[in-house]
Design an enzyme around this catalytic site. Structure first.
Site, PDB file in Angstrom:
ATOM      1  N   SER A  75       0.843  -1.197   0.000  1.00 43.88           N
ATOM      2  CA  SER A  75       0.000   0.000   0.000  1.00 43.88           C
ATOM      3  C   SER A  75       0.874   1.242   0.000  1.00 43.88           C
ATOM      4  CB  SER A  75      -0.904   0.018   1.227  1.00 43.88           C
ATOM      5  OG  SER A  75      -1.540   1.281   1.345  1.00 43.88           O
ATOM      6  N   HIS A  82      -1.357  -1.323  -4.181  1.00 42.64           N
ATOM      7  CA  HIS A  82      -2.618  -0.974  -3.529  1.00 42.64           C
ATOM      8  C   HIS A  82      -2.653   0.533  -3.255  1.00 42.64           C
ATOM      9  CE1 HIS A  82      -6.217  -2.002  -1.179  1.00 42.64           C
ATOM     10  NE2 HIS A  82      -5.815  -1.073  -0.311  1.00 42.64           N
ATOM     11  N   ASP A 134      -4.830   3.461  -1.465  1.00 45.34           N
ATOM     12  CA  ASP A 134      -5.886   3.797  -0.504  1.00 45.34           C
ATOM     13  C   ASP A 134      -6.314   5.248  -0.692  1.00 45.34           C
ATOM     14  OD1 ASP A 134      -6.259   1.408   1.161  1.00 45.34           O
ATOM     15  OD2 ASP A 134      -4.173   1.710   1.728  1.00 45.34           O
ATOM     16  N   MET A 184      -8.674   8.289   0.495  1.00 43.77           N
ATOM     17  CA  MET A 184      -9.450   8.746   1.647  1.00 43.77           C
ATOM     18  C   MET A 184      -9.885  10.195   1.431  1.00 43.77           C
ATOM     19  SD  MET A 184      -7.014   7.327   4.689  1.00 43.77           S
ATOM     20  CE  MET A 184      -6.279   5.698   4.623  1.00 43.77           C
ATOM     21  N   HIS A 206      -8.636   1.306  -3.733  1.00 41.69           N
ATOM     22  CA  HIS A 206      -9.584   1.117  -2.622  1.00 41.69           C
ATOM     23  C   HIS A 206     -10.166   2.478  -2.259  1.00 41.69           C
ATOM     24  CE1 HIS A 206      -9.870   0.115   1.990  1.00 41.69           C
ATOM     25  NE2 HIS A 206     -11.056   0.322   1.439  1.00 41.69           N
ATOM     26  N   MET A 215     -12.088   4.730  -0.059  1.00 43.54           N
ATOM     27  CA  MET A 215     -12.663   4.975   1.267  1.00 43.54           C
ATOM     28  C   MET A 215     -13.256   6.375   1.253  1.00 43.54           C
ATOM     29  SD  MET A 215      -9.766   3.294   3.744  1.00 43.54           S
ATOM     30  CE  MET A 215      -8.383   3.475   2.622  1.00 43.54           C
ATOM     31  N   MET A 240     -11.611  -5.441   5.963  1.00 40.78           N
ATOM     32  CA  MET A 240     -10.781  -4.511   6.721  1.00 40.78           C
ATOM     33  C   MET A 240     -10.457  -5.131   8.072  1.00 40.78           C
ATOM     34  SD  MET A 240     -10.124  -1.972   4.796  1.00 40.78           S
ATOM     35  CE  MET A 240      -9.259  -1.019   6.058  1.00 40.78           C
ATOM     36  N   GLY A 264      -8.683   4.477   7.860  1.00 43.43           N
ATOM     37  CA  GLY A 264      -8.392   5.883   8.044  1.00 43.43           C
ATOM     38  C   GLY A 264      -6.927   6.189   8.268  1.00 43.43           C
ATOM     39  N   PHE A 265      -6.200   5.267   8.878  1.00 40.63           N
ATOM     40  CA  PHE A 265      -4.791   5.506   9.167  1.00 40.63           C
ATOM     41  C   PHE A 265      -3.984   4.226   8.994  1.00 40.63           C
ATOM     42  CE2 PHE A 265      -7.136   8.642  11.623  1.00 40.63           C
ATOM     43  CZ  PHE A 265      -6.445   9.812  11.337  1.00 40.63           C
ATOM     44  N   ASP A 268      -6.842  -6.051   4.575  1.00 39.07           N
ATOM     45  CA  ASP A 268      -6.095  -4.797   4.631  1.00 39.07           C
ATOM     46  C   ASP A 268      -6.072  -4.281   6.062  1.00 39.07           C
ATOM     47  OD1 ASP A 268      -4.960  -2.327   4.288  1.00 39.07           O
ATOM     48  OD2 ASP A 268      -6.460  -1.556   2.893  1.00 39.07           O
ATOM     49  N   GLY A 269      -4.851  -4.148   6.619  1.00 35.48           N
ATOM     50  CA  GLY A 269      -4.706  -3.536   7.925  1.00 35.48           C
ATOM     51  C   GLY A 269      -3.925  -4.381   8.906  1.00 35.48           C
ATOM     52  N   GLY A 324       1.299  -2.175   4.213  1.00 36.83           N
ATOM     53  CA  GLY A 324       1.780  -0.812   4.037  1.00 36.83           C
ATOM     54  C   GLY A 324       3.016  -0.528   4.846  1.00 36.83           C
TER      55      GLY A 324
END
Length: 222
Positions: free
Chosen positions: A11, A36, A38, A40, A70, A72, A141, A146-147, A179-180, A201
């Site tokens: 990511s 990837h 992200d 936001m 992705h 968001m 997720m 968000g972070f 993811d995460g 990431g």
């Protein structure tokens, strides 16, 4: 498309944007075939990342890579075309932001790219069962979005296993992505729980040697 699974998808949210092209190149040298992205908007999630321009730059840096976007964001339908033009090969949208989810997925499909649906940690898989036949990928997720740099939510293992069971029971072909919080310590268990694509990431781009770290993650998955 046929992919050699499992896949680690770095990511770029965690990359150094002052040297984005070099960071991406280092990951590709380590074997990265997916990138990837992200996106936001500061509304659906409490952070702002980047837009189509950075996705286009990522595609230019790794023209052979599969660009996994992705979203968001609220009102994703308004931005699908811009991300397709930027080079997206797959666009995933959140169940939580799409009141007309089937229509949004059809909107993505009309551009001839792959479609994905995403669920937050507190969202039940039951909510997306009506569209599982319409998507190429389901993203679980494993942190609250968000972070970057958050810890993996342990209940995600059971969610991944259940999704894999549903896929088998219904004889469906969608890919399962997570993811995460994926790192060297949990990557193997995440894959064994059903994930085909592991987004990583911080665990990739915070390493002193990005290429070596990516290779290490890939080796762990066998």
């Amino acid at each position: 498309m046929n992919f050699e699974l499992p896949i680690v998808a770095p990511s770029i949210l965690a990359a150094n944007f002052a040297r984005l092209g070099q960071d991406i190149d280092d990951a590709v040298k380590g074997g990265a075939s997916w990138i990837h992205c992200d996106i936001m908007d500061g509304h659906f999630v409490p952070n702002i990342s980047y837009g189509p321009g950075v996705v286009k730059a990522a595609k230019s840096s790794a023209p052979q890579a599969f660009i996994d976007v992705h979203l968001m964001i609220e009102n994703p339908d308004d931005y699908v075309e811009a991300f397709v033009q930027a080079g997206a090969d797959l666009i995933s949208v959140h169940f939580e932001t799409c009141p007309h989810l089937h229509r949004t997925l059809q909107n993505i499909k009309k551009y001839g790219i792959m479609t994905g649906v995403v669920v937050n940690p507190a969202t039940s898989l039951h909510n997306i069962e009506p569209v599982l036949n319409d998507v190429d990928l389901v993203l679980i997720m494993s942190v609250n979005p968000g972070f970057g740099g958050q810890s993996f939510i342990e209940s995600s293992y059971d969610k991944l296993k259940r999704l894999a069971e549903i896929r088998e029971e219904q004889e469906l072909g969608f890919l399962i992505q997570v993811d995460g919080g994926v790192n060297l310590k949990n990557a193997k268990k995440v894959a064994e729980s059903g994930a085909d694509i592991l987004v990583a990431g911080s665990s990739v781009f915070s390493a002193e040697d990005i290429t070596a770290r990516f290779e290490e993650l890939t080796e762990i998955l066998g």
